[in-house]
Scaffold this motif. Structure first.
Motif, PDB file in Angstrom:
ATOM      1  N   ASN A 360       0.829  -1.191   0.000  1.00 10.02           N
ATOM      2  CA  ASN A 360       0.000   0.000   0.000  1.00 10.02           C
ATOM      3  C   ASN A 360       0.872   1.252   0.000  1.00 10.02           C
ATOM      4  O   ASN A 360       1.788   1.384   0.823  1.00 10.02           O
ATOM      5  CB  ASN A 360      -0.906  -0.014   1.235  1.00 10.02           C
ATOM      6  N   VAL A 361       0.597   2.184  -0.916  1.00  6.53           N
ATOM      7  CA  VAL A 361       1.444   3.362  -1.100  1.00  6.53           C
ATOM      8  C   VAL A 361       1.471   4.246   0.142  1.00  6.53           C
ATOM      9  O   VAL A 361       2.538   4.677   0.598  1.00  6.53           O
ATOM     10  CB  VAL A 361       0.974   4.163  -2.336  1.00  6.53           C
ATOM     11  N   GLN A 362       0.313   4.525   0.725  1.00  6.22           N
ATOM     12  CA  GLN A 362       0.270   5.395   1.905  1.00  6.22           C
ATOM     13  C   GLN A 362       0.981   4.745   3.076  1.00  6.22           C
ATOM     14  O   GLN A 362       1.800   5.374   3.763  1.00  6.22           O
ATOM     15  CB  GLN A 362      -1.177   5.722   2.285  1.00  6.22           C
ATOM     16  N   LEU A 363       0.685   3.483   3.315  1.00  3.47           N
ATOM     17  CA  LEU A 363       1.311   2.784   4.433  1.00  3.47           C
ATOM     18  C   LEU A 363       2.825   2.703   4.242  1.00  3.47           C
ATOM     19  O   LEU A 363       3.600   2.917   5.181  1.00  3.47           O
ATOM     20  CB  LEU A 363       0.719   1.384   4.567  1.00  3.47           C
ATOM     21  N   ALA A 364       3.259   2.420   3.009  1.00  2.00           N
ATOM     22  CA  ALA A 364       4.691   2.299   2.743  1.00  2.00           C
ATOM     23  C   ALA A 364       5.418   3.612   3.003  1.00  2.00           C
ATOM     24  O   ALA A 364       6.520   3.626   3.570  1.00  2.00           O
ATOM     25  CB  ALA A 364       4.915   1.850   1.306  1.00  2.00           C
ATOM     26  N   SER A 365       4.808   4.731   2.596  1.00  4.67           N
ATOM     27  CA  SER A 365       5.460   6.029   2.803  1.00  4.67           C
ATOM     28  C   SER A 365       5.573   6.352   4.289  1.00  4.67           C
ATOM     29  O   SER A 365       6.581   6.901   4.747  1.00  4.67           O
ATOM     30  CB  SER A 365       4.700   7.132   2.073  1.00  4.67           C
ATOM     31  N   GLU A 366       4.552   5.993   5.063  1.00  8.71           N
ATOM     32  CA  GLU A 366       4.580   6.272   6.498  1.00  8.71           C
ATOM     33  C   GLU A 366       5.576   5.377   7.220  1.00  8.71           C
ATOM     34  O   GLU A 366       6.334   5.834   8.090  1.00  8.71           O
ATOM     35  CB  GLU A 366       3.170   6.119   7.083  1.00  8.71           C
ATOM     36  N   VAL A 367       5.592   4.109   6.869  1.00  4.52           N
ATOM     37  CA  VAL A 367       6.564   3.193   7.486  1.00  4.52           C
ATOM     38  C   VAL A 367       7.987   3.629   7.151  1.00  4.52           C
ATOM     39  O   VAL A 367       8.883   3.610   7.999  1.00  4.52           O
ATOM     40  CB  VAL A 367       6.309   1.740   7.025  1.00  4.52           C
ATOM     41  N   LEU A 368       8.199   4.044   5.900  1.00  2.45           N
ATOM     42  CA  LEU A 368       9.523   4.494   5.490  1.00  2.45           C
ATOM     43  C   LEU A 368      10.004   5.644   6.366  1.00  2.45           C
ATOM     44  O   LEU A 368      11.119   5.605   6.917  1.00  2.45           O
ATOM     45  CB  LEU A 368       9.496   4.933   4.023  1.00  2.45           C
ATOM     46  N   MET A 369       9.184   6.680   6.506  1.00  2.00           N
ATOM     47  CA  MET A 369       9.617   7.850   7.270  1.00  2.00           C
ATOM     48  C   MET A 369       9.756   7.547   8.755  1.00  2.00           C
ATOM     49  O   MET A 369      10.666   8.065   9.424  1.00  2.00           O
ATOM     50  CB  MET A 369       8.637   9.010   7.042  1.00  2.00           C
TER      51      MET A 369
END
Length: 375
Positions: A360-369
């Motif tokens: 999931n794009v949103q989840l991936a961006s949040e986990v990354l940061m």
């Protein structure tokens, strides 16, 4: 497809791959399927298009080039060749109903997207020597779609050839990959890309040099930087984001703010389409971040932190991609140190693989940061 070249001589770089493909055409020893791999914008679709033109050409040259004059070549140059088929993902996946009739089809799907292989493969070509199927993102084949292709790729009619494009061989299901001849496309030299932008497109030399450097060997990206102001601004904004990661305090709240910035940047509409060198991939037309744009944004972050690591290890400034950003790179190198910079790069690459794997794009961006800003 009309904007893409039909001659190998129009492709920038990739001499080794082009020699192989020219030799294939000249000898007539054509495999049933080829797997072309490389980064987004490196030129997979361009090379595949030129190869398809030569495969279908009625009178290819002794050097393995399409003639440019026969009925097949003329149709391809007009963008209306009925025997060269491009199969792109539908909603980020390549689905079985796109390949064969008799499966449930979404109501909004267009007729030309449905059952492409099933309705064409049993009819011998009428305008060229071969029917060619180009899968623009073979890594998105669902298990059902991939399994349905196995027998066809293994024992196709003698006039059918499959060209599968993907970032890496491992991204394609093994049973499909093992039936293809691998054609890797490597990054093109910066000087070659810059010269191509200047001589073929009239790009101002300093802009061409910077675009070539930022492209990291991908002509399609270089063309975007040179011709689309928003693309260069996007890369600069991603450098700002990377510097924020290096200087922000640790914590969940700052991480979520940076994740929102990343998603906003990944929704900017840029295209990697390049009529002579890069991939022709669709750009995002909505305000939602796209998977492809997020992957490109992660590539930019990787490039910035790689530069910071380079400087932390004592590298010369001439070796950095983000020329002109040396002061911030030095500060990041001092603040983060070699070990944290290495962990940062590993984290970005891990999350990039997850996004490629349909996370999931949103989840991936949040986990990354959150991982980047963890103590």
């Amino acid at each position: 497809m009309a904007a893409l070249p039909i001659f190998f001589s129009q492709v920038v770089g990739h001499e080794m791959a082009l020699r192989l493909l020219r030799r294939t055409i000249a000898s007539g020893e054509v495999a049933h399927a080829y797997l072309l791999t490389g980064a987004a914008g490196v030129g997979k679709h361009t090379v595949a298009h030129a190869f398809a033109a030569a495969l279908a050409c009625l009178y290819p040259s002794l050097e393995g080039e399409a003639c440019g004059e026969c009925e097949s070549c003329r149709r391809l140059m007009r963008g209306s060749h009925p025997e060269i088929h491009t199969i792109a993902p539908y909603s980020e996946q390549t689905l079985i109903w796109q390949l064969w009739d008799g499966h449930s089809v979404p109501r909004e799907a267009k007729a030309h997207q449905v059952g492409v292989i099933g309705r064409t493969i049993n009819f011998a070509p009428q305008f060229g020597r071969r029917i060619v199927y180009i899968f623009t993102r073979a890594e998105t084949l669902t298990e059902a779609a991939a399994n349905s292709l196995l027998k066809t790729i293994e024992e196709p009619p003698p006039y059918a050839v499959f060209l599968l494009l993907a970032p890496m061989p491992e991204d394609v299901i093994e049973t499909i990959r093992s039936r293809c001849q691998w054609v890797p496309l490597y990054p093109v030299q910066t000087s070659v890309i810059a010269d191509w932008l200047i001589t073929q497109h009239g790009v101002e030399p300093s802009l061409a040099q910077r675009g070539a450097l930022l492209s990291q060997g991908c002509p399609g990206r270089a063309w975007s930087f040179a011709t689309q102001p928003q693309a260069m601004k996007l890369w600069d904004s991603l450098a700002d984001l990377a510097y924020a990661v290096a200087t922000e305090p640790h914590g969940t709240a700052p991480a979520l703010v940076l994740a929102e910035r990343l998603r906003a940047l990944a929704s900017i509409d840029i295209s990697l389409h390049e009529k002579d060198g890069g991939d022709a991939e669709p750009s995002s037309k909505t305000k939602a971040p796209s998977r492809g744009a997020l992957l490109l944004a992660m590539d930019a972050l990787c490039a910035w932190f790689r530069d910071a690591l380079w400087m932390a290890c004592g590298g010369e400034t001439s070796g950095v991609v983000y020329q002109g950003d040396e002061p911030r790179l030095r500060r990041a190198a001092t603040a983060m140190g070699v070990q944290r910079l290495m962990r940062t790069l590993e984290t970005i690459l891990d999350m990039r693989r997850a996004v490629e794997g349909n996370a999931n794009v949103q989840l991936a961006s949040e986990v990354l940061m959150m991982r980047l800003l963890s103590p």
